[in-house]
Design a protein around this motif. Sequence first.
Motif, PDB file in Angstrom:
ATOM      1  N   LYS A 133      38.017 -65.735   6.822  1.00 58.12           N
ATOM      2  CA  LYS A 133      37.690 -67.179   7.212  1.00 58.12           C
ATOM      3  C   LYS A 133      38.133 -68.080   6.360  1.00 58.12           C
ATOM      4  CE  LYS A 133      33.555 -67.050   4.046  1.00 58.12           C
ATOM      5  NZ  LYS A 133      31.935 -67.430   4.206  1.00 58.12           N
ATOM      6  N   HIS A 134      38.882 -67.662   5.064  1.00 61.18           N
ATOM      7  CA  HIS A 134      39.533 -68.559   4.320  1.00 61.18           C
ATOM      8  C   HIS A 134      40.901 -69.189   4.689  1.00 61.18           C
ATOM      9  CE1 HIS A 134      36.000 -67.573   1.875  1.00 61.18           C
ATOM     10  NE2 HIS A 134      36.603 -66.107   1.680  1.00 61.18           N
ATOM     11  N   THR A 135      40.780 -70.082   5.616  1.00 58.43           N
ATOM     12  CA  THR A 135      41.926 -70.809   6.260  1.00 58.43           C
ATOM     13  C   THR A 135      41.978 -72.086   6.368  1.00 58.43           C
ATOM     14  OG1 THR A 135      40.754 -70.726   8.413  1.00 58.43           O
ATOM     15  CG2 THR A 135      42.088 -68.490   7.835  1.00 58.43           C
ATOM     16  N   HIS A 136      41.215 -72.763   5.138  1.00 58.71           N
ATOM     17  CA  HIS A 136      41.080 -74.290   5.209  1.00 58.71           C
ATOM     18  C   HIS A 136      42.615 -74.753   4.860  1.00 58.71           C
ATOM     19  CE1 HIS A 136      39.777 -78.210   4.479  1.00 58.71           C
ATOM     20  NE2 HIS A 136      39.903 -78.098   3.349  1.00 58.71           N
ATOM     21  N   TYR A 189      42.519 -68.031  -1.164  1.00 58.23           N
ATOM     22  CA  TYR A 189      41.665 -68.233  -2.346  1.00 58.23           C
ATOM     23  C   TYR A 189      40.208 -68.612  -2.170  1.00 58.23           C
ATOM     24  CZ  TYR A 189      41.917 -70.360  -7.386  1.00 58.23           C
ATOM     25  OH  TYR A 189      41.669 -70.417  -8.614  1.00 58.23           O
ATOM     26  N   PRO A 190      39.249 -67.545  -2.145  1.00 53.26           N
ATOM     27  CA  PRO A 190      38.055 -67.444  -1.524  1.00 53.26           C
ATOM     28  C   PRO A 190      36.865 -68.270  -2.386  1.00 53.26           C
ATOM     29  CG  PRO A 190      38.330 -65.440  -2.336  1.00 53.26           C
ATOM     30  CD  PRO A 190      39.739 -66.432  -2.540  1.00 53.26           C
ATOM     31  N   ILE A 191      37.185 -69.686  -2.548  1.00 56.01           N
ATOM     32  CA  ILE A 191      36.182 -70.257  -3.478  1.00 56.01           C
ATOM     33  C   ILE A 191      34.956 -70.987  -2.394  1.00 56.01           C
ATOM     34  CG2 ILE A 191      37.483 -70.514  -5.522  1.00 56.01           C
ATOM     35  CD1 ILE A 191      38.281 -73.338  -4.552  1.00 56.01           C
ATOM     36  N   GLY A 192      33.783 -71.119  -2.909  1.00 55.16           N
ATOM     37  CA  GLY A 192      32.992 -72.082  -1.736  1.00 55.16           C
ATOM     38  C   GLY A 192      32.320 -71.076  -1.056  1.00 55.16           C
ATOM     39  N   ALA A 193      31.295 -71.672  -0.364  1.00 55.57           N
ATOM     40  CA  ALA A 193      30.433 -70.780   0.596  1.00 55.57           C
ATOM     41  C   ALA A 193      31.020 -70.993   2.251  1.00 55.57           C
ATOM     42  CB  ALA A 193      29.029 -71.214   0.596  1.00 55.57           C
ATOM     43  N   GLY A 194      31.763 -71.734   2.421  1.00 54.10           N
ATOM     44  CA  GLY A 194      32.151 -71.535   3.880  1.00 54.10           C
ATOM     45  C   GLY A 194      33.659 -71.308   3.943  1.00 54.10           C
ATOM     46  N   HIS A 195      34.620 -72.047   4.575  1.00 49.36           N
ATOM     47  CA  HIS A 195      35.864 -71.849   4.866  1.00 49.36           C
ATOM     48  C   HIS A 195      36.808 -72.109   3.605  1.00 49.36           C
ATOM     49  CE1 HIS A 195      35.475 -70.908   9.061  1.00 49.36           C
ATOM     50  NE2 HIS A 195      34.708 -72.053   9.256  1.00 49.36           N
ATOM     51  N   GLY A 196      37.100 -70.993   2.572  1.00 54.32           N
ATOM     52  CA  GLY A 196      38.048 -71.522   1.475  1.00 54.32           C
ATOM     53  C   GLY A 196      39.329 -71.744   1.776  1.00 54.32           C
ATOM     54  N   PRO A 197      40.086 -72.121   0.968  1.00 52.67           N
ATOM     55  CA  PRO A 197      41.504 -72.682   1.149  1.00 52.67           C
ATOM     56  C   PRO A 197      42.628 -71.367   1.111  1.00 52.67           C
ATOM     57  CG  PRO A 197      40.628 -73.070  -1.048  1.00 52.67           C
ATOM     58  CD  PRO A 197      39.756 -72.663  -0.620  1.00 52.67           C
ATOM     59  N   THR A 198      43.556 -71.734   1.631  1.00 52.14           N
ATOM     60  CA  THR A 198      44.752 -70.754   1.413  1.00 52.14           C
ATOM     61  C   THR A 198      45.569 -70.941   0.107  1.00 52.14           C
ATOM     62  OG1 THR A 198      46.340 -72.439   2.422  1.00 52.14           O
ATOM     63  CG2 THR A 198      45.338 -70.926   4.044  1.00 52.14           C
ATOM     64  N   ASN A 199      46.051 -69.947  -0.298  1.00 57.53           N
ATOM     65  CA  ASN A 199      46.521 -69.714  -1.573  1.00 57.53           C
ATOM     66  C   ASN A 199      48.063 -70.335  -1.827  1.00 57.53           C
ATOM     67  OD1 ASN A 199      47.443 -69.184  -4.300  1.00 57.53           O
ATOM     68  ND2 ASN A 199      46.565 -66.901  -4.086  1.00 57.53           N
ATOM     69  N   HIS A 200      48.241 -71.505  -2.414  1.00 63.65           N
ATOM     70  CA  HIS A 200      49.602 -72.108  -2.423  1.00 63.65           C
ATOM     71  C   HIS A 200      50.515 -71.511  -3.388  1.00 63.65           C
ATOM     72  CE1 HIS A 200      46.761 -75.181  -0.499  1.00 63.65           C
ATOM     73  NE2 HIS A 200      47.978 -75.585   0.125  1.00 63.65           N
ATOM     74  N   PHE A 201      49.755 -70.655  -4.231  1.00 67.68           N
ATOM     75  CA  PHE A 201      50.641 -69.963  -5.320  1.00 67.68           C
ATOM     76  C   PHE A 201      51.372 -68.725  -4.707  1.00 67.68           C
ATOM     77  CE2 PHE A 201      46.913 -71.684  -7.952  1.00 67.68           C
ATOM     78  CZ  PHE A 201      47.747 -72.694  -8.358  1.00 67.68           C
ATOM     79  N   ALA A 202      50.787 -68.239  -3.712  1.00 70.76           N
ATOM     80  CA  ALA A 202      50.877 -66.640  -3.460  1.00 70.76           C
ATOM     81  C   ALA A 202      52.242 -66.430  -2.954  1.00 70.76           C
ATOM     82  CB  ALA A 202      50.164 -66.445  -2.092  1.00 70.76           C
TER      83      ALA A 202
END
Length: 283
Positions: free
Chosen positions: A209-212, A251-264
Amino acid sequence: MQQTDFRALTIAGSDSGGGAGIQADIKTFQELGVYGMSAITAVTAQNSLGVHHIHPIPLTIIEQQLHAIGSDMNPAAVKTGMLVDAATIELVATMSKRFRWNNVVVDPVMIAKGGASLLQQTALQALIQHLLPITTVITPNIPEAEILTGLTINTLKDREKAASNFVQMGVTHVLIKGGHDETNTEHSVDLYYDGQSFHYLSGQRVATKHTHGTGCTLSAAITAQLARQKKPLEAIHKAKKFIQAAIEHAYPIGAGHGPTNHFAYNQMKNKRKTATGNHIQHL
């Protein structure tokens, strides 16, 4: 070309949560070796749970930002994200023509992950009339493509028709993203069209769900590659690899839709280089 010529400008809203908008664009530019500049169109109060408030930036301030950049630090590529209203869209189109900006990537941001509207209804016609005729690459998802073309998109043929409509509107290259098409549970299929031939670009779906910020990040990665003088289709292929890594290692931070990982993307690339180097040394 010197590396200092790898310059890109993002014209978009600020995301206080850092996963989308200006913040996602600048991170992406940096990770791909491009100097990033920005013109902020709105300030949002948002986090993983959604957009809580939007404060549009006065038009004169947006104009001053664009003039400051165009008159002194002219970018090799430009992307637009959240443009809020018709007046902002017309201004961006006018300034793009004034400074003869090439490689204009339009991410027609309309709805946030949480459902908040990010583009006023009256702005749609301005987008079609003023911005699309100077667009190099447009990157709508299926719902956005439906709104802009007035078509119902259920099949790949429907997408091809929508892509053709975009070209008739003046867009040079079209990428209709397939993430909203859930008929294929293993892969998503994007459609690319350059006015002559269609290309289907498949990507592995990731159960997360972490696709923000995925749309912002993909369009920013395309912009960065164009700034590095890649052709549009090659830029899109490279950008898809970047966003795939960002989603797979979200990057699964927060209680909702977390962001993608720009470092990856670079982290995975460096790991592969290290593994290859160790293997050669061992041999």
